[in-house]
Write a protein that holds these residues in place. Structure first.
Motif: not given
Length: 95
Positions: A24-49
């Motif tokens: 779903r490359t059409d879904v932008q990170n800002i849309d995820l942040m605005n709707l769900a409060g997390f995005c792909r970058n958040c998942l990356s940070k959680w994965y790293r942690a």
């Protein structure tokens, strides 16, 4: 349900979520942040942690590549669009 089975199911759910976000490359990170409060970058940070909790060194860029399925800069160039004023405003209001 035993702990091992629960962990295996949770791992599969995570893999399915990541695969869904990759397609779903059409879904932008800002849309995820605005709707769900997390995005792909958040998942990356959680994965790293989580990796670090297991004693595994993983750079943020490597974690992003796991989540995005490619280097972040490549994904960004191919799929990221400029956030609109309403998207930015909603993001500022919620954060």
């Amino acid at each position: 349900m035993d702990e091992k089975t629960r962990t295996e199911i949770e791992a599969q759910v995570f893999r399915d979520l990541v695969e869904h976000l990759r397609t779903r490359t059409d879904v932008q990170n800002i849309d995820l942040m605005n709707l769900a409060g997390f995005c792909r970058n958040c998942l990356s940070k959680w994965y790293r942690a989580a990796a670090e909790q297991q004693g595994i060194e993983l750079s943020y860029d490597d974690a992003r590549e796991i989540v995005y399925g490619m280097p972040y800069e490549e994904w960004k160039a191919a799929y990221q669009t400029e956030a609109s004023d309403p998207q930015n405003q909603k993001f500022q209001e919620s954060h």
